[in-house]
Write an enzyme that holds these catalytic residues in place. Structure first.
Site, short mmCIF file in Angstrom:
data_model
loop_
_atom_site.label_atom_id
_atom_site.label_comp_id
_atom_site.label_asym_id
_atom_site.label_seq_id
_atom_site.Cartn_x
_atom_site.Cartn_y
_atom_site.Cartn_z
N CYS A 1 -18.47 -2.84 -17.74
CA CYS A 1 -18.36 -2.48 -16.33
C CYS A 1 -19.57 -3.01 -15.56
O CYS A 1 -20.72 -2.82 -15.98
CB CYS A 1 -18.27 -0.97 -16.17
SG CYS A 1 -18.23 -0.44 -14.44
N GLU B 1 0.82 -1.21 0.00
CA GLU B 1 0.00 0.00 0.00
C GLU B 1 0.86 1.26 0.00
O GLU B 1 0.52 2.25 -0.65
CB GLU B 1 -0.94 0.00 1.21
CG GLU B 1 -2.10 -0.98 1.10
CD GLU B 1 -3.02 -0.70 -0.08
OE1 GLU B 1 -3.27 0.49 -0.37
OE2 GLU B 1 -3.47 -1.66 -0.72
N CYS C 1 -16.74 1.15 -20.29
CA CYS C 1 -18.08 1.18 -19.69
C CYS C 1 -18.95 0.01 -20.16
O CYS C 1 -19.84 -0.43 -19.44
CB CYS C 1 -18.77 2.50 -20.03
SG CYS C 1 -17.91 3.95 -19.39
#
Length: 352
Positions: free
Chosen positions: A200, A35, A197
Site C-alpha cells: 500500500c 456512480e 498493507c
C-alpha cells in the site's frame, strides 16, 4: 497534517484502474450513471448492467424520454430500485431545468434526486475536475484506517471526522484522478478483509497499520437480528400460459416494479385467485423462496394456480390498471422484482 494526495496519484499512475467502461470516455452522463449504479454494488456486478443500459439509453436525453418500465427493466436484478426511479427523474429535471447539461457545481448536483453529497462530489471531480472531496464506502475505509478513526461511520460524529480528513487530502489539481485513486485503493488494496498493507502506498503513515489492527477499522455497524416476514405469491396462469402481474405503488419496496399478487400466508390461495380472475382448475404449491432486504427477510411461498377458462372476469383484469398478463415465452420489457423474475424464469424453463 501532510496530505496523502501525491503518493496516491503516483500509485494511481502505475496501478490504478483506467479501462472501466465509464472511463472510456469520461463524460458527465457516463460518470453519473456509473456512480449511481456503484452505490452499494460491486464493480464486477455493475459492468454488464452499465453496458446494456448505455446500449439502449446512450444519452441523458434518451433516458429522460424513456418510459419508466424500460428503465426499471434495465435495472432488474441490480437492486435498490429507488436508484433507478431517481435516475429517471433526475434526467427529466436536467433536461427541463439545466438545458440537458449535467450541472458541474456539487451543490446543484446534490439538489437532484438520488444524488447525495459524496456522489455529487464524485461527479463534480471526475467529470468536471472540481476539487470536491468524496466519501463513499471505500474512501471511508481508507481514511478510517489511515487516521485510526474509531467508531461506525453511520454515526454522525464519526462521519463528520471522516469528511474533515477527506477535504484536507483533496488536492487542487488532478482532482478526478485523485477521487478515482482513493476509491481504487479501497476497492483493491485496502479491502475489507485481508488488506494488502505490504504494497500500500500509504503504509508509512497509516495509523491502523502501525497499530497492527487495520481490520478493526472502520468500526462495525451494530448487529441486529433481521425480522422475517412471510407472504404468498400467486402465479395465476390462464389457458394461454400467461401469468397475472400487478404493478406495485411508485414508492416503497419494489416501487413501480411488476410483481405477483400477494396475500398473507393464512389466506386461501384458490379463493383469492377466483376473486381476482376465475375458477381454478389445478393448484400446486411450489418450493419456498427467501429474499433478503437490508432490514428484513421475506419468505415467499409461491402458489401456481391454473385457470379452468379465460372467462370474462379474467379478461376484465386487463382493463383494470395496473395489471397485465405476462407472456412467459415472449416476455415484455418490464421492471420485475428479483424473486418474481426468478420464479417466472423457472416456470418458463419448466415448460416443454
Amino acid at each position: 497534517m501532510p496530505t496523502i494526495a501525491k503518493r496516491l496519484l503516483n500509485w494511481f499512475d502505475q496501478h490504478g484502474r483506467k479501462n472501466l467502461p465509464w472511463q472510456q470516455p469520461i463524460e458527465p452522463y457516463r460518470v453519473w450513471l456509473s456512480e449511481i449504479m456503484l452505490q452499494q454494488t460491486q464493480v464486477d456486478t455493475v459492468i454488464p448492467y452499465f453496458n446494456l443500459f448505455l446500449e439502449q439509453l446512450p444519452t441523458l436525453a434518451s433516458l429522460a424520454k424513456a418510459p419508466q418500465d424500460q428503465v426499471l427493466h434495465l435495472w432488474t436484478g441490480l437492486g435498490y430500485y429507488a436508484r433507478a426511479r431517481n435516475l429517471h427523474k433526475c434526467a427529466q429535471i436536467v433536461m427541463e431545468q439545466h438545458n440537458g447539461q449535467m450541472p458541474s457545481d456539487p451543490e446543484q448536483l446534490e439538489a437532484l434526486p438520488g444524488i447525495g453529497r459524496s456522489t455529487a462530489a464524485a461527479i463534480a471531480s471526475i467529470a468536471f475536475g472540481k476539487d470536491s472531496a468524496i466519501l463513499d464506502g471505500n474512501v471511508k475505509r481508507v481514511l478510517a484506517r489511515h487516521h485510526a478513526v474509531e467508531g461506525w461511520p453511520g454515526k454522525p460524529a464519526v462521519v463528520s471526522q471522516l469528511w474533515l480528513h477527506a477535504e484536507h487530502h483533496m488536492p487542487s489539481k488532478r482532482c478526478g484522478d485523485y477521487s478515482q485513486a482513493i476509491m481504487d485503493l479501497g476497492a483493491t488494496l485496502c479491502s475489507r478483509s485481508k488488506p494488502k498493507c505490504d504494497i500500500c502506498p500509504l503504509q508509512s503513515s497509516c495509523l491502523a497499520h502501525k497499530q497492527g489492527n487495520p481490520q478493526d477499522y472502520p468500526g462495525k455497524k451494530p448487529r441486529k437480528v433481521l425480522p422475517v416476514k412471510t407472504v404468498q405469491m400467486l402465479l395465476i396462469q390462464n389457458l394461454d400460459g400467461h401469468i397475472l402481474l400487478q404493478q406495485r405503488p411508485p414508492s416503497g419496496i419494489w416501487g413501480g416494479l411488476w410483481s405477483l399478487p400477494e396475500f398473507p400466508p393464512e389466506d386461501d390461495a384458490c379463493q383469492q385467485t377466483e376473486a381476482l380472475t376465475g375458477v381454478v382448475s389445478t393448484h400446486t404449491e411450489l418450493p419456498p423462496v427467501r429474499h433478503t432486504f437490508s432490514h428484513y427477510h421475506l419468505d415467499i411461498q409461491p402458489q401456481l394456480l391454473q385457470l379452468s377458462a379465460n372467462i370474462t372476469k379474467a379478461q376484465q383484469v386487463m382493463e383494470t390498471a395496473p395489471q397485465l398478463w405476462y407472456n412467459l415465452q415472449q416476455p415484455q420489457e418490464l421492471g420485475l422484482a428479483a424473486p418474481v423474475k426468478k420464479l417466472l424464469n423457472q416456470l418458463a424453463s419448466a415448460k416443454p
